[in-house]
Scaffold this motif. Structure first.
Motif, PDB file in Angstrom:
ATOM      1  N   UNK A  18      44.650 -28.496   9.656  1.00  0.00           N
ATOM      2  CA  UNK A  18      45.002 -29.781   9.065  1.00  0.00           C
ATOM      3  C   UNK A  18      45.712 -29.489   7.755  1.00  0.00           C
ATOM      4  N   UNK A  19      46.992 -29.759   7.754  1.00  0.00           N
ATOM      5  CA  UNK A  19      47.795 -29.526   6.564  1.00  0.00           C
ATOM      6  C   UNK A  19      47.685 -30.738   5.643  1.00  0.00           C
ATOM      7  N   UNK A  20      47.640 -30.543   4.354  1.00  0.00           N
ATOM      8  CA  UNK A  20      47.606 -31.696   3.443  1.00  0.00           C
ATOM      9  C   UNK A  20      48.795 -32.632   3.607  1.00  0.00           C
ATOM     10  N   UNK A  21      49.880 -32.115   4.190  1.00  0.00           N
ATOM     11  CA  UNK A  21      51.072 -32.934   4.375  1.00  0.00           C
ATOM     12  C   UNK A  21      51.080 -33.645   5.724  1.00  0.00           C
ATOM     13  N   UNK A  22      50.012 -33.491   6.526  1.00  0.00           N
ATOM     14  CA  UNK A  22      49.985 -34.085   7.855  1.00  0.00           C
ATOM     15  C   UNK A  22      49.841 -35.604   7.801  1.00  0.00           C
ATOM     16  N   UNK A  23      50.363 -36.237   8.849  1.00  0.00           N
ATOM     17  CA  UNK A  23      50.122 -37.652   9.106  1.00  0.00           C
ATOM     18  C   UNK A  23      49.172 -37.712  10.298  1.00  0.00           C
ATOM     19  N   UNK A  24      47.987 -38.275  10.117  1.00  0.00           N
ATOM     20  CA  UNK A  24      46.989 -38.360  11.180  1.00  0.00           C
ATOM     21  C   UNK A  24      47.016 -39.768  11.752  1.00  0.00           C
ATOM     22  N   UNK A  25      47.244 -39.866  13.062  1.00  0.00           N
ATOM     23  CA  UNK A  25      47.430 -41.164  13.717  1.00  0.00           C
ATOM     24  C   UNK A  25      46.386 -41.361  14.811  1.00  0.00           C
ATOM     25  N   UNK A  26      45.367 -42.196  14.573  1.00  0.00           N
ATOM     26  CA  UNK A  26      44.437 -42.530  15.654  1.00  0.00           C
ATOM     27  C   UNK A  26      45.134 -43.381  16.717  1.00  0.00           C
ATOM     28  N   UNK A  27      44.712 -43.231  17.973  1.00  0.00           N
ATOM     29  CA  UNK A  27      45.263 -43.994  19.089  1.00  0.00           C
ATOM     30  C   UNK A  27      46.784 -43.860  19.169  1.00  0.00           C
ATOM     31  N   UNK A  28      47.262 -42.629  19.041  1.00  0.00           N
ATOM     32  CA  UNK A  28      48.706 -42.400  19.048  1.00  0.00           C
ATOM     33  C   UNK A  28      49.353 -42.734  20.386  1.00  0.00           C
ATOM     34  N   UNK A  29      48.560 -42.809  21.457  1.00  0.00           N
ATOM     35  CA  UNK A  29      49.101 -43.183  22.760  1.00  0.00           C
ATOM     36  C   UNK A  29      48.911 -44.640  23.103  1.00  0.00           C
ATOM     37  N   UNK A  30      48.421 -45.441  22.156  1.00  0.00           N
ATOM     38  CA  UNK A  30      48.197 -46.873  22.367  1.00  0.00           C
ATOM     39  C   UNK A  30      47.326 -47.119  23.594  1.00  0.00           C
ATOM     40  N   UNK A  31      46.175 -46.458  23.623  1.00  0.00           N
ATOM     41  CA  UNK A  31      45.325 -46.465  24.814  1.00  0.00           C
ATOM     42  C   UNK A  31      44.142 -47.417  24.718  1.00  0.00           C
TER      43      UNK A  31
END
Length: 392
Positions: free
Chosen positions: A49-62
């Motif tokens: 996990x990079x500090x520059x990461x964007x973490x997106x829950x439900x990235x597949x719209x499931x």
């Protein structure tokens, strides 16, 4: 990485959620993990996990849940959104921004920056259409800072410059720019045909949009509207003409339009709504200040026929953007619901118009309804909220 669930229902609900959580690095490269949980929170482990990461829950719209990004991911959105290769993930991110804007968890400035940096790179026309229409509608409500109109207008200019002639992208950009720009010379040039963008068909809808924009800027008056109505005496030109009249920035015109909205039983519901849509404008606050005060204090509801300015007309008028949520809610409580007893079918309105349409002579500025323009609306239910949180 923790994914937290917040119950969004008025009653306790513990339904399971199966979703994909994706971390995107600074180049937009993705690492995804599947997750199934129904409790308050769940941990997701990534290889890195990079500090520059964007973490997106439900990235597949499931799953059926409202997505809320953590603070660090939100700051990355303007620069990283355009680099996400998956259009579904981009749609989820745009949706999270939009819902956050409505819930006051996303700074409007961040949303505007995202539009500026990511929207011109967006390849999906649906995003452009929804966002530009939404941006226009939210001017004065969420996008109320000095310069927001100019910044959004500049985005529309960039989209137009990059759009292929006669493309959907060009049409979307043109419509947005007409609603956003304060450049009267540009609008006049398009209306006359001297500088109309190559490939654009100057149909009646295009001309009415330009006429309304020029009316709102104070460049056109009733004579210009009458002249345009003379060019387009069809039933389809009736509602745009009403919107143009309601947009005129002078006290006498505003007073006349408000009288029609609140007292004229000769107008159909659709005509009342057309007038209301252009009556309250964020760039004409002083002209409608007295009306807004009357709505808040209830004077207008007591003095006029309450059926004429119902909640639906209030919503379409955009007065919410100018009153504020608390004042708007108070005004809505004072007004009745939709005027169901007076609803007319579109066919009856059109028949009435055919009987009253002038065969010769100059058409009157206010004409009966043209057609039923239904709008698709998405009904949002109370949702669970899934948010990503980083361990401190």
């Amino acid at each position: 990485m923790l994914i937290r669930r917040v119950n969004g229902s008025p009653v306790e609900v513990a339904r399971p959620h199966a979703l994909t959580v994706t971390a995107y690095d600074a180049q937009g490269q993705a690492e995804s993990k599947a997750l199934l949980f129904s409790g308050g929170e769940a941990a997701v482990s990534f290889e890195r996990i990079d500090p520059e990461d964007l973490v997106l829950p439900d990235s597949g719209d499931e799953t059926w849940a409202k997505i809320r990004l953590d603070a660090a991911s939100l700051e990355r959105v303007p620069t990283l959104l355009a680099r996400l290769g998956d259009p579904v993930a981009r749609a989820v991110t745009w949706g999270a921004l939009r819902e956050g804007l409505l819930d006051a968890t996303v700074d409007p400035e961040l949303f505007v920056r995202t539009i500026e940096q990511a929207l011109p790179e967006e390849s999906d026309l649906t995003f452009e259409n929804v966002l530009l229409k939404g941006a226009v509608f939210e001017l004065g409500r969420y996008f109320a800072a000095a310069g927001d109109r100019g910044r959004l207008s500049a985005v529309a200019v960039r989209l137009l410059e990059w759009a292929a002639p006669a493309s959907n992208r060009q049409l979307i950009a043109v419509r947005a720019l007409i609603a956003l720009t304060e450049d009267a010379a540009l609008l006049r040039g398009w209306l006359s045909g001297d500088t109309t963008p190559s490939g654009l068909v100057a149909d009646e809808d295009f001309r009415w949009r330009l006429t309304k924009a020029l009316c709102a800027l104070g460049q056109f008056d009733r004579d210009h509207i009458a002249a345009e109505r003379w060019r387009d005496p069809s039933s389809q030109g009736a509602l745009p003409a009403l919107r143009c009249h309601a947009a005129l920035p002078d006290p006498s015109s505003k007073a006349e339009v408000w009288r029609l909205i609140t007292t004229d039983d000769g107008l159909s519901n659709y005509e009342v709504y057309a007038l209301a849509e252009s009556f309250f404008r964020n760039d004409q606050v002083e002209l409608t200040a007295a009306v807004r005060r009357a709505l808040f204090h209830g004077d207008a509801a007591d003095r006029e026929d309450p059926d004429r300015m119902d909640r639906r007309a209030l919503h379409r008028s955009g007065v919410s953007a100018l009153l504020g949520r608390r004042v708007d809610a108070d005004a809505r409580r004072r007004l009745p619901g939709p005027r169901r007893p007076r609803h007319r079918r579109p066919s009856l309105d059109q028949r009435r118009h055919r009987r009253s349409s002038p065969g010769v002579g100059k058409p009157s500025p206010i004409q009966p309804l043209s057609r039923n323009r239904s709008r698709l609306r998405r009904a949002w239910r109370p949702l669970d909220t899934a948010s990503a949180g980083r361990r401190g």
